[in-house]
Design a protein around this motif. Structure first.
Motif, PDB file in Angstrom:
ATOM      1  N   ILE A   3       0.858  -1.186   0.000  1.00  0.00           N
ATOM      2  CA  ILE A   3       0.000   0.000   0.000  1.00  0.00           C
ATOM      3  C   ILE A   3       0.891   1.232   0.000  1.00  0.00           C
ATOM      4  CG2 ILE A   3      -1.834   1.260   1.168  1.00  0.00           C
ATOM      5  CD1 ILE A   3      -2.640  -1.332   2.558  1.00  0.00           C
ATOM      6  N   ILE A   4       0.812   2.021  -1.054  1.00  0.00           N
ATOM      7  CA  ILE A   4       1.589   3.255  -1.171  1.00  0.00           C
ATOM      8  C   ILE A   4       0.696   4.411  -0.754  1.00  0.00           C
ATOM      9  CG2 ILE A   4       2.852   4.779  -2.743  1.00  0.00           C
ATOM     10  CD1 ILE A   4       3.475   2.303  -4.445  1.00  0.00           C
ATOM     11  N   LEU A   5       1.149   5.171   0.248  1.00  0.00           N
ATOM     12  CA  LEU A   5       0.371   6.259   0.836  1.00  0.00           C
ATOM     13  C   LEU A   5       0.967   7.592   0.416  1.00  0.00           C
ATOM     14  CD1 LEU A   5       0.254   4.604   4.352  1.00  0.00           C
ATOM     15  CD2 LEU A   5      -1.706   4.777   2.806  1.00  0.00           C
ATOM     16  N   VAL A   6       0.199   8.384  -0.305  1.00  0.00           N
ATOM     17  CA  VAL A   6       0.683   9.662  -0.838  1.00  0.00           C
ATOM     18  C   VAL A   6      -0.044  10.800  -0.131  1.00  0.00           C
ATOM     19  CG1 VAL A   6       0.894  11.104  -2.888  1.00  0.00           C
ATOM     20  CG2 VAL A   6       1.202   8.622  -3.074  1.00  0.00           C
ATOM     21  N   PRO A   7       0.674  11.673   0.552  1.00  0.00           N
ATOM     22  CA  PRO A   7       0.039  12.765   1.282  1.00  0.00           C
ATOM     23  C   PRO A   7      -0.408  13.891   0.357  1.00  0.00           C
ATOM     24  CG  PRO A   7       2.409  12.935   1.476  1.00  0.00           C
ATOM     25  CD  PRO A   7       2.134  11.665   0.702  1.00  0.00           C
ATOM     26  N   GLY A   8      -1.252  14.761   0.889  1.00  0.00           N
ATOM     27  CA  GLY A   8      -1.642  15.957   0.162  1.00  0.00           C
ATOM     28  C   GLY A   8      -0.628  17.065   0.367  1.00  0.00           C
ATOM     29  N   LEU A   9      -0.983  18.250  -0.058  1.00  0.00           N
ATOM     30  CA  LEU A   9      -0.087  19.402   0.057  1.00  0.00           C
ATOM     31  C   LEU A   9       0.296  19.663   1.513  1.00  0.00           C
ATOM     32  CD1 LEU A   9      -1.819  21.917  -2.397  1.00  0.00           C
ATOM     33  CD2 LEU A   9       0.015  20.288  -2.894  1.00  0.00           C
ATOM     34  N   TRP A  10       1.527  20.099   1.702  1.00  0.00           N
ATOM     35  CA  TRP A  10       2.105  20.518   2.981  1.00  0.00           C
ATOM     36  C   TRP A  10       2.388  19.371   3.942  1.00  0.00           C
ATOM     37  CZ3 TRP A  10      -2.859  22.932   1.953  1.00  0.00           C
ATOM     38  CH2 TRP A  10      -2.744  24.003   1.069  1.00  0.00           C
ATOM     39  N   LEU A  11       2.102  18.152   3.522  1.00  0.00           N
ATOM     40  CA  LEU A  11       2.292  17.005   4.400  1.00  0.00           C
ATOM     41  C   LEU A  11       3.415  16.119   3.886  1.00  0.00           C
ATOM     42  CD1 LEU A  11      -1.473  16.044   4.914  1.00  0.00           C
ATOM     43  CD2 LEU A  11      -0.051  17.573   6.306  1.00  0.00           C
TER      44      LEU A  11
END
Length: 235
Positions: A3-11
């Motif tokens: 599971i690849i977890l991609v954060p949103g902006l600023w994270l």
């Protein structure tokens, strides 16, 4: 499952810190990413755009064996969908955490630029519905961890070229938009939601309830529910 977890902006990758233990405990392998140029100066990040964030995610897919699940929060939804477009044969499911899939040429949004980068604009910048379930302590802690993003990333258009992306199973985990409203959008299929309407296999999992509304950052406010929803999506 990877599971690849991609954060949103600023994270950065640490924003998934309260979510991934439950995924690992369920037998999965998690790979939380920090995107290129996050926290870097304008000089260091001037050439970085959304294509570089997608390329970093694709590189992570290529480092792993077998099928993967991609999870993208907020602007990270654009990133994971670009990666699906690049590797449709490698992605078992894409999960959009409180975000919609973009169409070709779509972008994330516009935010104030300061000294050549885009810093976290503060909680007052967002609608109350976005932050309704973040208590003062959580807001303070999350804002302290927030990092700037490269100026180009939020406004760069995404380029999609492989229609096989639409056949990849997708799940929307939604906090701020009720499922019924999403279904209405799909039925109406306005131009901005054409890609959403074109998805061949879409599930929707709603977080919160009218008496307990969820906001736009549920990985901070209710990480257990987010992990449970991801597990439900991929089960």
């Amino acid at each position: 499952m990877h599971i690849i977890l991609v954060p949103g902006l600023w994270l950065d990758a640490s924003s998934w810190g309260d979510v991934d233990p439950a995924l690992e405990a369920a037998g999965h392998r998690t790979h939380a990413l920090t995107m290129p140029g996050v926290g870097a100066s304008a000089t260091e990040s001037a050439g970085i755009g959304i294509a570089d964030w997608i390329a970093a995610t694709v590189a992570q897919i290529d480092r792993l064996d077998g099928p993967v699940v991609l999870v993208g929060h907020s602007g990270g939804g654009n990133v994971v969908y670009g990666a699906v477009d690049a590797r449709p044969d490698r992605v078992a499911r894409v999960v959009f955490l409180d975000t919609f899939p973009p169409g070709d040429g779509g972008s994330i949004s516009e935010f104030p630029v300061v000294d050549g980068v885009i810093p976290f604009p503060g909680w007052d910048f967002f609608d109350e519905a976005d932050i309704v379930d973040l208590d003062p302590q959580t807001r303070t802690e999350a804002a302290a961890r927030a990092k700037s993003v490269p100026e180009r990333v939020p406004t760069d258009p995404i380029r999609l070229t492989d229609e096989r992306r639409r056949a990849v199973a997708a799940t929307m985990i939604t906090g701020t938009v009720p499922e019924a409203q999403i279904r209405e959008i799909i039925a109406a299929a306005p131009p901005w939601a054409a890609e959403l309407a074109a998805l061949e296999h879409l599930d929707i999992i709603e977080l919160g309830a009218p008496e307990d509304p969820a906001g736009h950052w549920p990985q901070f406010s209710r990480p257990g529910a987010v992990a449970e929803a991801i597990l439900q999506a991929i089960s």
